[in-house]
Each structure stands twice: as C-alpha cells, then as structure tokens.
Design a protein around this motif. Sequence first.
Motif, PDB file in Angstrom:
ATOM      1  N   MET A   1       0.849  -1.185   0.000  1.00 22.85           N
ATOM      2  CA  MET A   1       0.000   0.000   0.000  1.00 22.85           C
ATOM      3  C   MET A   1       0.891   1.244   0.000  1.00 22.85           C
ATOM      4  SD  MET A   1      -2.985   1.124   2.668  1.00 22.85           S
ATOM      5  CE  MET A   1      -2.081   1.971   3.953  1.00 22.85           C
ATOM      6  N   PRO A   2       0.637   2.189  -0.892  1.00 21.05           N
ATOM      7  CA  PRO A   2       1.463   3.403  -0.921  1.00 21.05           C
ATOM      8  C   PRO A   2       1.203   4.265   0.311  1.00 21.05           C
ATOM      9  CG  PRO A   2      -0.385   3.615  -2.426  1.00 21.05           C
ATOM     10  CD  PRO A   2      -0.416   2.209  -1.896  1.00 21.05           C
ATOM     11  N   ARG A   3       2.205   5.013   0.692  1.00 21.81           N
ATOM     12  CA  ARG A   3       2.031   5.952   1.801  1.00 21.81           C
ATOM     13  C   ARG A   3       1.311   7.176   1.260  1.00 21.81           C
ATOM     14  NH1 ARG A   3       7.734   6.761   3.782  1.00 21.81           N
ATOM     15  NH2 ARG A   3       6.773   8.319   5.088  1.00 21.81           N
ATOM     16  N   LEU A   4       0.223   7.538   1.915  1.00 18.58           N
ATOM     17  CA  LEU A   4      -0.638   8.632   1.474  1.00 18.58           C
ATOM     18  C   LEU A   4      -0.554   9.794   2.442  1.00 18.58           C
ATOM     19  CD1 LEU A   4      -3.775   6.458   0.647  1.00 18.58           C
ATOM     20  CD2 LEU A   4      -2.019   7.250  -0.954  1.00 18.58           C
ATOM     21  N   SER A   5      -0.597  11.000   1.906  1.00 20.54           N
ATOM     22  CA  SER A   5      -0.552  12.213   2.706  1.00 20.54           C
ATOM     23  C   SER A   5      -1.485  13.229   2.051  1.00 20.54           C
ATOM     24  CB  SER A   5       0.893  12.734   2.735  1.00 20.54           C
ATOM     25  OG  SER A   5       1.063  13.751   3.670  1.00 20.54           O
ATOM     26  N   ALA A   6      -2.049  14.122   2.854  1.00 27.61           N
ATOM     27  CA  ALA A   6      -2.955  15.151   2.325  1.00 27.61           C
ATOM     28  C   ALA A   6      -2.743  16.451   3.095  1.00 27.61           C
ATOM     29  CB  ALA A   6      -4.409  14.697   2.432  1.00 27.61           C
ATOM     30  N   GLY A   7      -2.973  17.565   2.394  1.00 27.50           N
ATOM     31  CA  GLY A   7      -2.762  18.855   3.023  1.00 27.50           C
ATOM     32  C   GLY A   7      -3.623  19.943   2.432  1.00 27.50           C
ATOM     33  N   ILE A   8      -3.562  21.099   3.084  1.00 28.54           N
ATOM     34  CA  ILE A   8      -4.346  22.264   2.679  1.00 28.54           C
ATOM     35  C   ILE A   8      -3.410  23.436   2.443  1.00 28.54           C
ATOM     36  CG2 ILE A   8      -6.053  23.978   3.415  1.00 28.54           C
ATOM     37  CD1 ILE A   8      -7.459  21.722   4.936  1.00 28.54           C
ATOM     38  N   LEU A   9      -3.576  24.045   1.276  1.00 25.91           N
ATOM     39  CA  LEU A   9      -2.817  25.233   0.900  1.00 25.91           C
ATOM     40  C   LEU A   9      -3.767  26.428   0.931  1.00 25.91           C
ATOM     41  CD1 LEU A   9      -0.156  26.448  -0.156  1.00 25.91           C
ATOM     42  CD2 LEU A   9      -0.894  25.827  -2.461  1.00 25.91           C
ATOM     43  N   LEU A  10      -3.612  27.277   1.944  1.00 24.05           N
ATOM     44  CA  LEU A  10      -4.434  28.486   2.025  1.00 24.05           C
ATOM     45  C   LEU A  10      -3.862  29.538   1.089  1.00 24.05           C
ATOM     46  CD1 LEU A  10      -5.119  29.137   5.824  1.00 24.05           C
ATOM     47  CD2 LEU A  10      -6.430  27.770   4.208  1.00 24.05           C
ATOM     48  N   HIS A  11      -4.762  30.315   0.497  1.00 22.11           N
ATOM     49  CA  HIS A  11      -4.314  31.445  -0.307  1.00 22.11           C
ATOM     50  C   HIS A  11      -5.228  32.632  -0.016  1.00 22.11           C
ATOM     51  CE1 HIS A  11      -7.512  31.002  -3.443  1.00 22.11           C
ATOM     52  NE2 HIS A  11      -7.427  29.736  -3.101  1.00 22.11           N
ATOM     53  N   ARG A  12      -4.678  33.826  -0.225  1.00 25.13           N
ATOM     54  CA  ARG A  12      -5.443  35.051  -0.013  1.00 25.13           C
ATOM     55  C   ARG A  12      -4.977  36.103  -1.009  1.00 25.13           C
ATOM     56  NH1 ARG A  12      -2.789  37.375   5.666  1.00 25.13           N
ATOM     57  NH2 ARG A  12      -0.802  37.978   4.744  1.00 25.13           N
ATOM     58  N   ARG A  13      -5.845  37.049  -1.254  1.00 25.01           N
ATOM     59  CA  ARG A  13      -5.517  38.180  -2.129  1.00 25.01           C
ATOM     60  C   ARG A  13      -4.717  39.193  -1.319  1.00 25.01           C
ATOM     61  NH1 ARG A  13      -6.797  36.229  -7.129  1.00 25.01           N
ATOM     62  NH2 ARG A  13      -8.631  34.963  -6.881  1.00 25.01           N
ATOM     63  N   ALA A  14      -3.694  39.723  -1.941  1.00 28.54           N
ATOM     64  CA  ALA A  14      -2.867  40.770  -1.328  1.00 28.54           C
ATOM     65  C   ALA A  14      -2.709  41.848  -2.386  1.00 28.54           C
ATOM     66  CB  ALA A  14      -1.525  40.211  -0.886  1.00 28.54           C
ATOM     67  N   GLY A  15      -3.717  42.701  -2.499  1.00 28.73           N
ATOM     68  CA  GLY A  15      -3.732  43.685  -3.572  1.00 28.73           C
ATOM     69  C   GLY A  15      -3.929  42.958  -4.880  1.00 28.73           C
ATOM     70  N   GLU A  16      -3.020  43.145  -5.827  1.00 24.54           N
ATOM     71  CA  GLU A  16      -3.078  42.467  -7.118  1.00 24.54           C
ATOM     72  C   GLU A  16      -2.466  41.065  -7.060  1.00 24.54           C
ATOM     73  OE1 GLU A  16      -4.477  43.673 -10.075  1.00 24.54           O
ATOM     74  OE2 GLU A  16      -5.299  45.173  -8.713  1.00 24.54           O
ATOM     75  N   ASP A  17      -1.765  40.786  -5.990  1.00 24.48           N
ATOM     76  CA  ASP A  17      -1.064  39.514  -5.867  1.00 24.48           C
ATOM     77  C   ASP A  17      -1.864  38.506  -5.058  1.00 24.48           C
ATOM     78  OD1 ASP A  17       1.201  40.397  -7.270  1.00 24.48           O
ATOM     79  OD2 ASP A  17       2.061  41.276  -5.457  1.00 24.48           O
ATOM     80  N   VAL A  18      -1.379  37.278  -5.056  1.00 26.15           N
ATOM     81  CA  VAL A  18      -1.928  36.209  -4.231  1.00 26.15           C
ATOM     82  C   VAL A  18      -0.799  35.698  -3.351  1.00 26.15           C
ATOM     83  CG1 VAL A  18      -2.916  33.886  -4.243  1.00 26.15           C
ATOM     84  CG2 VAL A  18      -3.638  35.553  -5.953  1.00 26.15           C
ATOM     85  N   GLU A  19      -1.088  35.478  -2.089  1.00 25.41           N
ATOM     86  CA  GLU A  19      -0.119  34.906  -1.158  1.00 25.41           C
ATOM     87  C   GLU A  19      -0.620  33.536  -0.711  1.00 25.41           C
ATOM     88  OE1 GLU A  19       1.615  38.817   1.139  1.00 25.41           O
ATOM     89  OE2 GLU A  19      -0.227  37.914   1.912  1.00 25.41           O
ATOM     90  N   VAL A  20       0.320  32.678  -0.312  1.00 20.72           N
ATOM     91  CA  VAL A  20      -0.021  31.368   0.227  1.00 20.72           C
ATOM     92  C   VAL A  20       0.570  31.234   1.624  1.00 20.72           C
ATOM     93  CG1 VAL A  20      -0.260  30.221  -2.012  1.00 20.72           C
ATOM     94  CG2 VAL A  20       1.975  30.264  -0.878  1.00 20.72           C
ATOM     95  N   LEU A  21      -0.098  30.414   2.428  1.00 15.48           N
ATOM     96  CA  LEU A  21       0.365  30.141   3.787  1.00 15.48           C
ATOM     97  C   LEU A  21       1.096  28.808   3.783  1.00 15.48           C
ATOM     98  CD1 LEU A  21       0.015  31.087   6.883  1.00 15.48           C
ATOM     99  CD2 LEU A  21      -1.505  29.108   6.972  1.00 15.48           C
ATOM    100  N   ILE A  22       2.358  28.832   4.193  1.00 17.09           N
ATOM    101  CA  ILE A  22       3.121  27.601   4.351  1.00 17.09           C
ATOM    102  C   ILE A  22       3.763  27.601   5.732  1.00 17.09           C
ATOM    103  CG2 ILE A  22       3.428  27.158   1.893  1.00 17.09           C
ATOM    104  CD1 ILE A  22       6.233  28.382   2.079  1.00 17.09           C
ATOM    105  N   ALA A  23       4.227  26.434   6.159  1.00 14.48           N
ATOM    106  CA  ALA A  23       4.755  26.287   7.510  1.00 14.48           C
ATOM    107  C   ALA A  23       6.182  25.760   7.472  1.00 14.48           C
ATOM    108  CB  ALA A  23       3.869  25.336   8.305  1.00 14.48           C
ATOM    109  N   HIS A  24       7.006  26.269   8.380  1.00 18.50           N
ATOM    110  CA  HIS A  24       8.377  25.785   8.505  1.00 18.50           C
ATOM    111  C   HIS A  24       8.364  24.534   9.367  1.00 18.50           C
ATOM    112  CE1 HIS A  24      12.560  25.573   9.938  1.00 18.50           C
ATOM    113  NE2 HIS A  24      12.812  26.011   8.712  1.00 18.50           N
ATOM    114  N   MET A  25       8.972  23.476   8.857  1.00 14.91           N
ATOM    115  CA  MET A  25       8.947  22.193   9.561  1.00 14.91           C
ATOM    116  C   MET A  25       9.741  22.263  10.860  1.00 14.91           C
ATOM    117  SD  MET A  25       9.056  19.570   6.358  1.00 14.91           S
ATOM    118  CE  MET A  25      10.133  20.514   5.276  1.00 14.91           C
ATOM    119  N   GLY A  26       9.176  21.640  11.885  1.00 19.73           N
ATOM    120  CA  GLY A  26       9.808  21.644  13.198  1.00 19.73           C
ATOM    121  C   GLY A  26      10.825  20.529  13.353  1.00 19.73           C
TER     122      GLY A  26
END
Length: 160
Positions: A1-26
């Motif tokens: 069975m393959p190892r499965l992982s799932a996650g969520i990438l948040l994004h938001r508008r920052a004026g004309e740009d788009v930003e994403v939320l990522i996390a620094h691994m501990g």
Amino acid sequence: MPRLSAGILLHRRAGEDVEVLIAHMGGPFWAKKDEGGWSIPKGEYDEDETPIAAARREFAEELGAPAPDGEYLDLGRARVTSGKYLTVFAVEADFDADAISPGTFDMEWPPRSGRTESFPEVDRAAWFDRATAAAKLVKGQVVFLERLWERLAQPPTTSP
C-alpha cells in the motif's frame, strides 16, 4: 500500500497579488534550513479516511486551529520526494500565521543517545508571494503552487 498524505494550501488576495500560507517544519533537522525547509500543512492518512478529511485533520494538528470553511479546490495528487503520494486542496481564507499552536512529535535526540525529545510539528507559519513560496517550499511540493496559479488564472465559470 502506498504511503498517502494530504494537506491544505491556504491562499489570499494581497492587492493584485496572491499569497499562500506555508509552515516551517519543526525539529532539529529543519532548524537551520530556510530555503527548502517549508511545507504545505499536511500529514499521512490511511485508506479508510478521505483525503479532504485527512487534510482538515492535519491542518488542525499542525497549526492548532481548525481548517477554514470555504470552497476547496482539489489540486490533485503528486508523488513527492519522500515517495509518498500527496493530495492537496486549496482554499481562499485569511489566517493569523502568528497564532499557531502546533502539535508535537517525539523522536530520539540526539541520534543514538537513547533520549526521547518532543518537537513541534511546525515551528512557524507565514504568508508568502509566489516566488518566495516556491523558493521556501520543499521541492516536491512546488507543483501544487503551479497548479494553484493555473486554477486561479482561469476565469470563473458562469451558468447560462
């Protein structure tokens, strides 16, 4: 069975740009790594759990807050550097990156010492623009940024 992982990438508008939320691994391995040391909040799951349920659970475990409500975009699955199959969902939402309360994991530290230490799953989270996020993410996850930008560039569908 393959190892499965799932996650969520948040994004938001920052004026004309788009930003994403990522996390620094501990943990000690990532402590001094910045470029290539950040990740989409994610984690493993078994086949008896749906990818979106796992992604929402892992978001809460890693950041200490429930995954936001909204219309989730399925960014698909990709095999990442670790060999796992990662499925990522994106949602537009704001999130206070300074208010995370991450879960912890235990590992033997220092190696071969026989001592077990607890470390945060992530040690910080932040919003980044496209170029900065691509440089900071572990390389195997950059494909999801590309997929998100492609999806956001498509005009919304309208009903006749």
